[in-house]
Scaffold this active site. Structure first.
Site, PDB file in Angstrom:
ATOM      1  CB  ALA A  98      -1.581   2.024   2.243  1.00 25.49           C
ATOM      2  CB  THR A  99      -1.644   6.227  -1.394  1.00 23.48           C
ATOM      3  OG1 THR A  99      -1.156   5.075  -2.077  1.00 23.48           O
ATOM      4  CG2 THR A  99      -0.997   7.474  -1.955  1.00 23.48           C
TER       5      THR A  99
ATOM      6  CG  ASN B  95       6.054  -2.923  -1.841  1.00 24.51           C
ATOM      7  OD1 ASN B  95       6.913  -2.445  -1.105  1.00 24.51           O
ATOM      8  ND2 ASN B  95       5.785  -2.419  -3.013  1.00 24.51           N
TER       9      ASN B  95
ATOM     10  CD  GLN C 288       2.698  -5.768   0.514  1.00 21.30           C
ATOM     11  OE1 GLN C 288       2.533  -6.996   0.498  1.00 21.30           O
ATOM     12  NE2 GLN C 288       2.232  -4.985  -0.442  1.00 21.30           N
TER      13      GLN C 288
ATOM     14  CG  HIS D  10      -5.891  -3.059  -2.379  1.00 21.48           C
ATOM     15  ND1 HIS D  10      -4.916  -3.421  -3.262  1.00 21.48           N
ATOM     16  CD2 HIS D  10      -5.544  -1.850  -1.904  1.00 21.48           C
ATOM     17  CE1 HIS D  10      -4.011  -2.439  -3.334  1.00 21.48           C
ATOM     18  NE2 HIS D  10      -4.381  -1.479  -2.517  1.00 21.48           N
TER      19      HIS D  10
ATOM     20  CB  THR E  88     -19.723  10.730   3.140  1.00 20.23           C
ATOM     21  OG1 THR E  88     -20.339  12.013   3.138  1.00 20.23           O
ATOM     22  CG2 THR E  88     -20.728   9.659   3.508  1.00 20.23           C
TER      23      THR E  88
ATOM     24  CB  CYS F  72       2.910   0.833  -6.648  1.00 18.27           C
ATOM     25  SG  CYS F  72       2.408  -0.492  -5.567  1.00 18.27           S
TER      26      CYS F  72
HETATM   27  C1  LIG Z   1       3.818  -1.124   1.120  1.00 20.44           C
HETATM   28  C2  LIG Z   1       2.725  -0.407   0.402  1.00 20.44           C
HETATM   29  N1  LIG Z   1       2.360   0.822   0.783  1.00 20.44           N
HETATM   30  C3  LIG Z   1       1.391   1.495   0.162  1.00 20.44           C
HETATM   31  C4  LIG Z   1       0.710   0.957  -0.905  1.00 20.44           C
HETATM   32  C5  LIG Z   1      -0.381   1.753  -1.546  1.00 20.44           C
HETATM   33  O1  LIG Z   1      -1.616   1.319  -1.097  1.00 20.44           O
HETATM   34  P1  LIG Z   1      -3.001   1.868  -1.691  1.00 20.44           P
HETATM   35  O2  LIG Z   1      -3.027   1.386  -3.092  1.00 20.44           O
HETATM   36  O3  LIG Z   1      -4.061   1.282  -0.826  1.00 20.44           O
HETATM   37  O4  LIG Z   1      -2.977   3.347  -1.609  1.00 20.44           O
HETATM   38  C6  LIG Z   1       1.068  -0.325  -1.357  1.00 20.44           C
HETATM   39  C7  LIG Z   1       0.492  -0.986  -2.530  1.00 20.44           C
HETATM   40  O5  LIG Z   1      -0.449  -1.075  -2.996  1.00 20.44           O
HETATM   41  C8  LIG Z   1       2.090  -1.036  -0.681  1.00 20.44           C
HETATM   42  O6  LIG Z   1       2.441  -2.266  -1.047  1.00 20.44           O
END
Ligand SMILES: Cc1ncc(COP(=O)(O)O)c(C=O)c1O
Length: 370
Positions: free
Chosen positions: A50-51, A135, A163, A185, A224, A313
């Site tokens: 997601a980041t 989250n 979430q 994840h 890839t 995080c």
């Molecule tokens: C709302 C939200 N956005 C983004 C992330 C980041 O996701 P990732 O670790 O897959 O980059 C998280 C947590 O892991 C999250 O809870």
């Protein structure tokens, strides 16, 4: 996932038979993902999580050469993977508005203030980014209304639905979202695989690629692709989708069990975030403040239980949670807070055992403090 890491190891972008085999299986998984989100199959871009998806959505849309608008809007309680991208764009000249959420004490605590959001969007607003579910406090945003407010002013809507996907219904047609991020994840899939939905059947969205190279995924995200991760994510999404309501009922009951048990044994507990109600809060989320002990100390006293004093995080930072302070919660209460996430594999007995250990740990800390 295992066969795609062992016997079927072909590079999905290669034209030989091993590659074609990988490509076909991965393509089926992408179709499955698109169907589960009710999104066109060519709108799915697979990422590392997601980041990356948030970065690609927000930067990619704002920095597209045909993008002329220079104002972007988000919410104070977003994840750093959104807030930091906004901060970056602000330093390169974009005007940024952070919309507040409803304050602690209200049934809607932590849910974006729609009136303030409406006031914030103007004719120069390119993009609005609102997370579907928070989250830390599980607050669920009214996405349909938000989409209406954005589109009325010609702005696009991105949602970090990390979430929400796999936990509550997320449908790109029902809600008319333009860009949507998620990660595997958070729904029992593998770490390091995520997705971005780019556009829906109502609207096309142009993105400036953020990772360039081999031109994979129509050049929007080179590199890839990861068949095992993508197949794992699709399968996990399918499993979460099947019987979602039944699981949510059970998970909400277990969450309530934690709250009721702790509340009956620890005097002065406070609930952080919105009321326990399906429209407002994720069923497995609990965030509470202790009367006198810091969340970090409680965690250290009960290391057998996997809970947290902030988000995983931002746990590395010593600052109190920006989500809780955005609700008007003071720094002291924010530091006395802890977050629990009930999973679909937890059982009543697990919760009972966890609560006993938590109450015991809390009593020991209280005795030490006196
Ligand atoms: C709302 C939200 N956005 C983004 C992330 C980041 O996701 P990732 O670790 O897959 O980059 C998280 C947590 O892991 C999250 O809870």
């Amino acid at each position: 996932m295992v066969p795609w890491l062992s016997e079927h190891y072909g590079n999905p972008h290669s034209g030989h038979s091993l590659g074609v085999e990988s490509h076909q299986a991965m393509g089926q998984a992408v179709c499955q993902i698109a169907q589960l989100l009710n999104a066109p199959v060519d709108s799915v871009v697979m990422t590392s999580g997601a980041t990356e998806s948030n970065n690609l959505a927000i930067r990619g849309m704002c920095l597209h050469p045909r993008q002329k608008r220079r104002h972007i809007v988000t919410v104070t309680t977003e994840h750093p993977a959104v807030l930091d991208v906004f901060a970056d764009l602000q330093s390169s000249g974009f005007r940024v508005t952070h919309v507040p959420v409803q304050q602690s004490g209200s049934a809607n605590a932590g849910i974006v203030d729609l009136q303030k959001l409406e006031e914030a969007i103007d004719d120069d607003t390119a993009l609005v980014s609102v997370m579907w579910a928070n989250n830390e406090i599980g607050a669920i945003a009214p996405m349909t209304e938000i989409a209406g407010l954005c589109h009325d002013r010609g702005a696009l809507l991105h949602s970090d639905a990390t979430q929400a996907v796999g936990r509550i219904s997320v449908d790109m047609i029902d809600v008319d979202i333009d860009l949507l991020s998620a990660t595997a994840h958070k729904l029992y899939g593998p770490k390091g695989t995520g997705l971005l939905i780019v556009g829906n059947s109502n609207r096309r969205v142009r993105l400036n690629p953020q990772i360039v190279g081999g031109g994979q995924q129509s050049g929007i995200r080179s590199g890839t692709m990861n068949p095992a991760g993508i197949i794992g994510m699709a399968t996990a999404m399918q499993l979460c989708n099947d019987g979602m309501q039944v699981h949510n009922d059970r998970v909400a009951q277990l969450r309530d069990q934690i709250w009721n048990t702790l509340n009956s044994q620890i005097e002065g507990l406070q609930l952080n975030g919105p009321d326990f109600d399906r429209e407002r809060r994720l069923p497995g989320n609990l965030n509470l403040a202790l009367p006198a002990i810091e969340g970090q100390a409680w965690m250290s006293a009960v290391p057998e239980i996997a809970f947290s004093s902030g988000s995983a995080c931002s746990a590395a930072h010593s600052a109190p949670s920006h989500v809780l302070t955005a609700l008007g919660i003071d720094e002291s209460r924010a530091r006395r807070s802890a977050r629990f996430g009930v999973g679909r594999f937890n059982q009543v007995q697990d919760i009972q055992t966890a609560c006993e250990m938590l109450v015991d740990g809390h009593s020991k800390l209280l005795a030490l403090a006196h």
